[in-house]
Write a protein that holds these residues in place. Structure first.
Motif, PDB file in Angstrom:
ATOM      1  N   ASN A 185       0.775  -1.231   0.000  1.00 50.61           N
ATOM      2  CA  ASN A 185       0.000   0.000   0.000  1.00 50.61           C
ATOM      3  C   ASN A 185       0.809   1.286   0.000  1.00 50.61           C
ATOM      4  O   ASN A 185       0.247   2.355   0.121  1.00 50.61           O
ATOM      5  N   THR A 186       2.137   1.183  -0.118  1.00 53.45           N
ATOM      6  CA  THR A 186       2.907   2.408  -0.285  1.00 53.45           C
ATOM      7  C   THR A 186       3.791   2.261  -1.511  1.00 53.45           C
ATOM      8  O   THR A 186       4.293   1.178  -1.788  1.00 53.45           O
ATOM      9  N   LEU A 187       3.949   3.349  -2.224  1.00 49.10           N
ATOM     10  CA  LEU A 187       4.792   3.324  -3.412  1.00 49.10           C
ATOM     11  C   LEU A 187       6.121   3.991  -3.081  1.00 49.10           C
ATOM     12  O   LEU A 187       6.159   4.925  -2.282  1.00 49.10           O
ATOM     13  N   PRO A 188       7.197   3.541  -3.680  1.00 45.89           N
ATOM     14  CA  PRO A 188       8.505   4.163  -3.416  1.00 45.89           C
ATOM     15  C   PRO A 188       8.573   5.554  -4.041  1.00 45.89           C
ATOM     16  O   PRO A 188       7.796   5.869  -4.935  1.00 45.89           O
ATOM     17  N   ILE A 189       9.505   6.357  -3.560  1.00 40.35           N
ATOM     18  CA  ILE A 189       9.765   7.655  -4.193  1.00 40.35           C
ATOM     19  C   ILE A 189      10.974   7.481  -5.103  1.00 40.35           C
ATOM     20  O   ILE A 189      12.038   7.067  -4.642  1.00 40.35           O
ATOM     21  N   LEU A 190      10.801   7.753  -6.373  1.00 38.37           N
ATOM     22  CA  LEU A 190      11.872   7.516  -7.340  1.00 38.37           C
ATOM     23  C   LEU A 190      12.749   8.755  -7.515  1.00 38.37           C
ATOM     24  O   LEU A 190      12.405   9.841  -7.081  1.00 38.37           O
ATOM     25  N   GLY A 191      13.869   8.549  -8.160  1.00 35.62           N
ATOM     26  CA  GLY A 191      14.748   9.673  -8.485  1.00 35.62           C
ATOM     27  C   GLY A 191      15.878   9.829  -7.494  1.00 35.62           C
ATOM     28  O   GLY A 191      16.086   8.989  -6.608  1.00 35.62           O
ATOM     29  N   ASN A 192      16.637  10.918  -7.650  1.00 39.48           N
ATOM     30  CA  ASN A 192      17.792  11.152  -6.782  1.00 39.48           C
ATOM     31  C   ASN A 192      17.325  11.643  -5.427  1.00 39.48           C
ATOM     32  O   ASN A 192      16.266  12.228  -5.302  1.00 39.48           O
ATOM     33  N   ARG A 193      18.136  11.370  -4.425  1.00 39.36           N
ATOM     34  CA  ARG A 193      17.820  11.922  -3.105  1.00 39.36           C
ATOM     35  C   ARG A 193      19.087  12.478  -2.481  1.00 39.36           C
ATOM     36  O   ARG A 193      20.181  12.079  -2.816  1.00 39.36           O
ATOM     37  N   GLN A 194      18.892  13.421  -1.582  1.00 41.97           N
ATOM     38  CA  GLN A 194      20.012  14.081  -0.972  1.00 41.97           C
ATOM     39  C   GLN A 194      19.797  14.064   0.528  1.00 41.97           C
ATOM     40  O   GLN A 194      18.686  14.282   0.997  1.00 41.97           O
ATOM     41  N   VAL A 195      20.872  13.806   1.264  1.00 49.94           N
ATOM     42  CA  VAL A 195      20.760  13.870   2.715  1.00 49.94           C
ATOM     43  C   VAL A 195      21.295  15.228   3.146  1.00 49.94           C
ATOM     44  O   VAL A 195      22.409  15.602   2.791  1.00 49.94           O
TER      45      VAL A 195
ATOM     46  N   VAL B 225       3.214  10.829 -10.888  1.00 45.57           N
ATOM     47  CA  VAL B 225       3.718  11.852  -9.972  1.00 45.57           C
ATOM     48  C   VAL B 225       2.665  12.132  -8.898  1.00 45.57           C
ATOM     49  O   VAL B 225       1.467  12.200  -9.204  1.00 45.57           O
ATOM     50  N   ASP B 226       3.115  12.270  -7.651  1.00 49.77           N
ATOM     51  CA  ASP B 226       2.151  12.456  -6.553  1.00 49.77           C
ATOM     52  C   ASP B 226       1.873  13.934  -6.279  1.00 49.77           C
ATOM     53  O   ASP B 226       2.384  14.817  -6.958  1.00 49.77           O
ATOM     54  N   LYS B 227       1.062  14.181  -5.248  1.00 46.75           N
ATOM     55  CA  LYS B 227       0.642  15.557  -4.966  1.00 46.75           C
ATOM     56  C   LYS B 227       1.785  16.441  -4.484  1.00 46.75           C
ATOM     57  O   LYS B 227       1.701  17.654  -4.527  1.00 46.75           O
ATOM     58  N   GLN B 228       2.866  15.812  -3.988  1.00 46.40           N
ATOM     59  CA  GLN B 228       4.037  16.577  -3.566  1.00 46.40           C
ATOM     60  C   GLN B 228       5.047  16.706  -4.705  1.00 46.40           C
ATOM     61  O   GLN B 228       6.189  17.109  -4.502  1.00 46.40           O
ATOM     62  N   LYS B 229       4.650  16.294  -5.908  1.00 48.34           N
ATOM     63  CA  LYS B 229       5.480  16.342  -7.105  1.00 48.34           C
ATOM     64  C   LYS B 229       6.684  15.398  -7.046  1.00 48.34           C
ATOM     65  O   LYS B 229       7.718  15.633  -7.655  1.00 48.34           O
ATOM     66  N   HIS B 230       6.531  14.323  -6.284  1.00 43.68           N
ATOM     67  CA  HIS B 230       7.537  13.258  -6.296  1.00 43.68           C
ATOM     68  C   HIS B 230       7.134  12.224  -7.338  1.00 43.68           C
ATOM     69  O   HIS B 230       5.951  11.896  -7.450  1.00 43.68           O
ATOM     70  N   MET B 231       8.134  11.690  -8.028  1.00 45.97           N
ATOM     71  CA  MET B 231       7.838  10.608  -8.964  1.00 45.97           C
ATOM     72  C   MET B 231       7.687   9.311  -8.185  1.00 45.97           C
ATOM     73  O   MET B 231       8.547   8.932  -7.415  1.00 45.97           O
ATOM     74  N   ARG B 232       6.567   8.630  -8.394  1.00 46.66           N
ATOM     75  CA  ARG B 232       6.288   7.448  -7.586  1.00 46.66           C
ATOM     76  C   ARG B 232       6.243   6.153  -8.388  1.00 46.66           C
ATOM     77  O   ARG B 232       6.123   5.066  -7.821  1.00 46.66           O
ATOM     78  N   GLY B 233       6.300   6.261  -9.703  1.00 45.11           N
ATOM     79  CA  GLY B 233       6.294   5.037 -10.494  1.00 45.11           C
ATOM     80  C   GLY B 233       6.575   5.326 -11.953  1.00 45.11           C
ATOM     81  O   GLY B 233       6.340   6.432 -12.432  1.00 45.11           O
ATOM     82  N   ALA B 234       7.149   4.317 -12.646  1.00 48.82           N
ATOM     83  CA  ALA B 234       7.389   4.417 -14.087  1.00 48.82           C
ATOM     84  C   ALA B 234       6.905   3.116 -14.714  1.00 48.82           C
ATOM     85  O   ALA B 234       7.233   2.035 -14.225  1.00 48.82           O
ATOM     86  N   TYR B 235       6.103   3.229 -15.754  1.00 53.75           N
ATOM     87  CA  TYR B 235       5.446   2.051 -16.334  1.00 53.75           C
ATOM     88  C   TYR B 235       5.598   2.080 -17.841  1.00 53.75           C
ATOM     89  O   TYR B 235       5.509   3.159 -18.447  1.00 53.75           O
ATOM     90  N   ASP B 236       5.814   0.927 -18.442  1.00 53.44           N
ATOM     91  CA  ASP B 236       5.910   0.844 -19.887  1.00 53.44           C
ATOM     92  C   ASP B 236       4.513   0.998 -20.490  1.00 53.44           C
ATOM     93  O   ASP B 236       3.677   0.100 -20.364  1.00 53.44           O
ATOM     94  N   GLY B 237       4.274   2.134 -21.119  1.00 54.81           N
ATOM     95  CA  GLY B 237       2.945   2.477 -21.641  1.00 54.81           C
ATOM     96  C   GLY B 237       2.511   1.643 -22.835  1.00 54.81           C
ATOM     97  O   GLY B 237       1.408   1.805 -23.333  1.00 54.81           O
TER      98      GLY B 237
ATOM     99  N   VAL C 285      19.434  18.500  12.614  1.00 54.99           N
ATOM    100  CA  VAL C 285      18.832  17.204  12.292  1.00 54.99           C
ATOM    101  C   VAL C 285      19.166  16.816  10.846  1.00 54.99           C
ATOM    102  O   VAL C 285      19.418  17.673  10.008  1.00 54.99           O
ATOM    103  N   VAL C 286      19.179  15.516  10.633  1.00 57.57           N
ATOM    104  CA  VAL C 286      19.471  15.019   9.280  1.00 57.57           C
ATOM    105  C   VAL C 286      18.151  14.699   8.597  1.00 57.57           C
ATOM    106  O   VAL C 286      17.279  14.070   9.186  1.00 57.57           O
ATOM    107  N   ASP C 287      18.038  15.164   7.388  1.00 62.58           N
ATOM    108  CA  ASP C 287      16.785  14.941   6.667  1.00 62.58           C
ATOM    109  C   ASP C 287      17.100  14.474   5.234  1.00 62.58           C
ATOM    110  O   ASP C 287      18.155  14.788   4.694  1.00 62.58           O
ATOM    111  N   THR C 288      16.166  13.704   4.635  1.00 60.83           N
ATOM    112  CA  THR C 288      16.345  13.280   3.249  1.00 60.83           C
ATOM    113  C   THR C 288      15.462  14.135   2.358  1.00 60.83           C
ATOM    114  O   THR C 288      14.268  14.249   2.598  1.00 60.83           O
ATOM    115  N   VAL C 289      16.089  14.728   1.346  1.00 59.89           N
ATOM    116  CA  VAL C 289      15.310  15.521   0.402  1.00 59.89           C
ATOM    117  C   VAL C 289      15.167  14.717  -0.882  1.00 59.89           C
ATOM    118  O   VAL C 289      16.159  14.318  -1.489  1.00 59.89           O
ATOM    119  N   TYR C 290      13.924  14.460  -1.280  1.00 61.81           N
ATOM    120  CA  TYR C 290      13.678  13.674  -2.481  1.00 61.81           C
ATOM    121  C   TYR C 290      13.553  14.577  -3.702  1.00 61.81           C
ATOM    122  O   TYR C 290      13.157  15.735  -3.577  1.00 61.81           O
TER     123      TYR C 290
END
Lengths: 140, 211
Positions: free
Chosen positions: B23-33, B179-191, B43-48
């Motif tokens: 029930n949760t999808l991963p957040i795709l793309g680069n991330r930065q700590v 793409v989700d409401k926070q503008k994160h890419m959540r999935g890629a599918y062969d159309g 504090v340490v935070d992850t920016v997607y």
């Protein structure tokens, strides 16, 4: 045991006789249809779709048997030289360009047409490479 | 009998675990700590990675920016109107998804034309009309070469480029990007694949449940 062998031999011969009754044209039809299916998948299916349904008003379906029959002699020309004129399919006007596919041979085209005109609800029988030769020479 | 109950309980437990993951999808793309200061503490935070602001023109010659997608999930792809290789398959599938979510205010679609020279808004309009798409739930956008190709490569992480040796001069992937409401890419599918398109629709339902 002997009887069994005899019976099976007789029935085998009978089956052979019956299948050879299938005339040459029927065999050619089967061959054209099978090859035509593969050619269709490689050259036509992307646009016209697996079920021949087309796409909206952009790409016409291949289900209008009346149109296919009335334009049988021109269908090969559409494939080889593309189609720029407006056509009416299932009472709907389509006027986007169909691209030409000029590296298909007369035989390829005959086989594709046998597949298309005998699939998607169409049932129009055989179309030989000889007919395709003549029709493709007369393309406008 | 006691063993049976234990096995049953274990099975139930196991199933509940897999259920949660689904029930949760991963957040795709680069991330930065990054380290940042919150209330005087480090504090340490992850920016997607997010889809950054953009400005393109749609089929009605209206400017479309990222704001049109605020508070919505959306599906993005890259195509061009005269493409006769994978595009008809992609848009036959996209049309299926569009029809499923028609008039859903939380769902949008955006198709970027990579034929930046010929696919003007009027051509995109004609294409949308003939596809049977009305209104602006599904945007067909036109932009400069740089705008479109940067969007593809840097933001949606897909391939799109010009290649004179190709029959149609343009090369691109058939990916549908979710793409989700926070503008994160959540999935890629062969159309171009039916099973991937089914998965996309399931994932969209999951995403719509997210707050």
């Amino acid at each position: 045991m002997r009887r069994l062998v005899l019976y099976s031999l007789v029935s085998f011969v009978l089956v052979c006789v019956i299948t050879s009754c299938k005339n040459e044209q029927e065999l050619a039809f089967g061959r054209y249809f099978a090859n035509g299916k593969v050619l269709y998948e490689n050259h036509c299916q992307n646009c016209h779709s697996k079920e021949g349904q087309g796409l909206g008003l952009l790409i016409p379906p291949l289900t209008d048997t009346v149109f296919l029959k009335a334009n049988k002699k021109e269908l090969g020309c559409f494939i080889r030289f593309g189609l720029k004129k407006e056509i009416k399919i299932n009472n709907t006007v389509y006027n986007e360009n169909m691209p030409a596919d000029d590296h298909l041979s007369d035989m390829d085209i005959a086989q594709i047409l046998v597949y298309v005109t005998n699939s998607f609800g169409n049932n129009q029988g055989y179309y030989s490479v000889l007919e395709a030769n003549t029709d493709l020479k007369n393309c406008k | 009998m006691k063993n049976l109950i234990i096995i049953y309980l274990a099975a139930v437990l196991l199933q509940s675990c897999t259920g949660e993951n689904k029930n949760t999808l991963p957040i795709l793309g680069n991330r930065q700590v990054v380290e940042k200061e919150v209330n005087g503490k480090m504090v340490v935070d992850t920016v997607y990675q997010t889809i950054p602001p953009f400005s393109l023109t749609n089929q009605d010659s209206v400017v479309v920016t990222e704001k049109a997608f605020d508070g919505k999930i959306y599906v993005a792809d890259f195509f061009f109107t005269s493409c006769n290789s994978i595009c008809p398959i992609m848009h036959r599938n996209m049309l299926k998804i569009y029809t499923k979510y028609l008039n859903n205010k939380e769902v949008k679609f955006i198709s970027h034309s990579i034929d930046t020279k010929y696919d003007t808004p009027s051509r995109l309009k004609r294409y949308a009309d003939k596809l049977g798409v009305k209104g602006n739930q599904w945007e067909f956008v036109h932009g400069s070469y740089d705008a479109i190709f940067n969007q593809a490569a840097k933001n949606y992480l897909v391939t799109a480029f010009q290649d004179k040796t190709e029959p149609q001069g343009l090369v691109h992937d058939g990916w549908f990007l979710l793409v989700d409401k926070q503008k994160h890419m959540r999935g890629a599918y062969d159309g171009t694949k039916d099973d991937q398109v089914e998965k996309l629709m399931k994932d969209m339902d999951i995403l719509l449940q997210e707050k």
